[in-house]
Each structure stands twice: as C-alpha cells, then as structure tokens.
Design a protein around this motif. Sequence first.
Motif, mmCIF file in Angstrom:
data_model
loop_
_atom_site.group_PDB
_atom_site.id
_atom_site.type_symbol
_atom_site.label_atom_id
_atom_site.label_comp_id
_atom_site.label_asym_id
_atom_site.label_seq_id
_atom_site.Cartn_x
_atom_site.Cartn_y
_atom_site.Cartn_z
ATOM 1 N N LYS A 111 -49.572 -37.637 54.176
ATOM 2 C CA LYS A 111 -48.843 -38.877 53.886
ATOM 3 C C LYS A 111 -49.743 -39.880 53.177
ATOM 4 O O LYS A 111 -49.330 -40.556 52.233
ATOM 5 C CB LYS A 111 -48.296 -39.494 55.173
ATOM 6 C CG LYS A 111 -46.960 -38.975 55.583
ATOM 7 C CD LYS A 111 -46.415 -39.774 56.744
ATOM 8 C CE LYS A 111 -45.044 -39.269 57.125
ATOM 9 N NZ LYS A 111 -44.472 -40.006 58.239
ATOM 10 N N CYS A 112 -50.970 -39.967 53.641
ATOM 11 C CA CYS A 112 -51.940 -40.881 53.033
ATOM 12 C C CYS A 112 -52.175 -40.487 51.571
ATOM 13 O O CYS A 112 -52.197 -41.352 50.686
ATOM 14 C CB CYS A 112 -53.246 -40.800 53.820
ATOM 15 S SG CYS A 112 -54.064 -42.364 54.001
ATOM 16 N N GLU A 114 -50.114 -38.798 49.627
ATOM 17 C CA GLU A 114 -48.889 -39.057 48.866
ATOM 18 C C GLU A 114 -48.789 -40.535 48.495
ATOM 19 O O GLU A 114 -48.410 -40.871 47.365
ATOM 20 C CB GLU A 114 -47.661 -38.614 49.660
ATOM 21 C CG GLU A 114 -47.520 -37.111 49.754
ATOM 22 C CD GLU A 114 -46.431 -36.666 50.720
ATOM 23 O OE1 GLU A 114 -45.946 -37.497 51.529
ATOM 24 O OE2 GLU A 114 -46.066 -35.474 50.666
ATOM 25 N N ASN A 115 -49.126 -41.404 49.439
ATOM 26 C CA ASN A 115 -49.115 -42.844 49.154
ATOM 27 C C ASN A 115 -50.122 -43.191 48.061
ATOM 28 O O ASN A 115 -49.839 -43.986 47.167
ATOM 29 C CB ASN A 115 -49.413 -43.657 50.415
ATOM 30 C CG ASN A 115 -48.272 -43.630 51.393
ATOM 31 O OD1 ASN A 115 -47.127 -43.359 51.037
ATOM 32 N ND2 ASN A 115 -48.572 -43.901 52.648
ATOM 33 N N ARG A 116 -51.281 -42.590 48.134
ATOM 34 C CA ARG A 116 -52.322 -42.846 47.135
ATOM 35 C C ARG A 116 -51.870 -42.383 45.755
ATOM 36 O O ARG A 116 -52.098 -43.061 44.750
ATOM 37 C CB ARG A 116 -53.611 -42.150 47.552
ATOM 38 C CG ARG A 116 -54.771 -42.496 46.691
ATOM 39 C CD ARG A 116 -56.064 -42.012 47.258
ATOM 40 N NE ARG A 116 -57.157 -42.370 46.386
ATOM 41 C CZ ARG A 116 -58.266 -41.702 46.266
ATOM 42 N NH1 ARG A 116 -58.461 -40.639 47.013
ATOM 43 N NH2 ARG A 116 -59.216 -42.086 45.453
ATOM 44 N N ALA A 118 -48.782 -42.181 44.693
ATOM 45 C CA ALA A 118 -47.770 -43.130 44.210
ATOM 46 C C ALA A 118 -48.427 -44.393 43.654
ATOM 47 O O ALA A 118 -48.049 -44.878 42.570
ATOM 48 C CB ALA A 118 -46.805 -43.483 45.342
ATOM 49 N N VAL A 119 -49.411 -44.922 44.356
ATOM 50 C CA VAL A 119 -50.109 -46.133 43.894
ATOM 51 C C VAL A 119 -50.818 -45.861 42.573
ATOM 52 O O VAL A 119 -50.732 -46.658 41.626
ATOM 53 C CB VAL A 119 -51.108 -46.627 44.974
ATOM 54 C CG1 VAL A 119 -52.048 -47.669 44.408
ATOM 55 C CG2 VAL A 119 -50.362 -47.168 46.171
#
Length: 143
Positions: A111-112, A114-116, A118-119
């Motif tokens: 999840k971490c 995936e968030n990175r 996206a950013v």
Amino acid sequence: MSVFLLVILHMLASLEHFILGCDRATRESHMQKLIMAVTGDETAATGDMPTYQIRTPTTALPQGVVMAASPGTLHSPQQLAEEATRKRELRLMKNREAARECRRKKKEYVKCLENRVAVLENQNKTLIEELKALKDLYCHKAE
C-alpha cells in the motif's frame, strides 16, 4: 488429550505470550518468580531444585498458572508422543502467527508503495506540463 492437559497447555501458551511481551529484565523477573512458585525455594536462581512442590504464586504472574511436573518425569512412549505433539502444535501455532504478521506487513508495504507511485506519477505529470509551458514560452520569445 484430556481437557485438563489442554487447559494447562492454554495457560502455558498465555504465560509464554505474556512473558515474551515484556522487556528482558521484566521477563527474567517473571521467570524467577515462576521458578520460585514451582519449587517453593527462594534459592531457585542457583539451580538447586531439590524437590518440586505446587505453590500458588503470590506475585504478579497471571492467574491460574501452576506447574507441577519436572521434564525428567516423562518416561512412557505415550507421554513422549504427547509432548512431541504438543511441541509441534505450539510450533505450528507460532508459525501461523508469524505468517499472519508477515502477510499484514507485506500488505502495508505494498500500500505504501502504491501511494508513492501515485504521488510520483502526479509529480511527473506536473513537471511535464511545466516543461511544456516553459518550452512554449521560450519558443514565443525566440520568434
């Protein structure tokens, strides 16, 4: 297995979980108190355990923890097989817990990431737009 044995195994597993959750000094203190509760001997730390006596602990150990048998009393093949089965079940239980924790951490890590991603994709898009705007501005000034 008898119900009594299962209850004892459950209490030992609870005690182990409780003790392993403590820091080293607290864990050693609890183990010392447990040895004193089992032997009834204040000099249990020296390793001199002349006899085993059942004694209810008067300290902060979890309720209902009473140990009575020494490891040397397992003689019959049935007792040895039960002990091996108990150890195997305990090992499998710990392994399942460790695997569950590992899967949870892996999920969190993904999840971490995936968030990175996206950013970084948004950042990249913004930078590409900024570059395009600067190129347009530079081309118009050159004309």
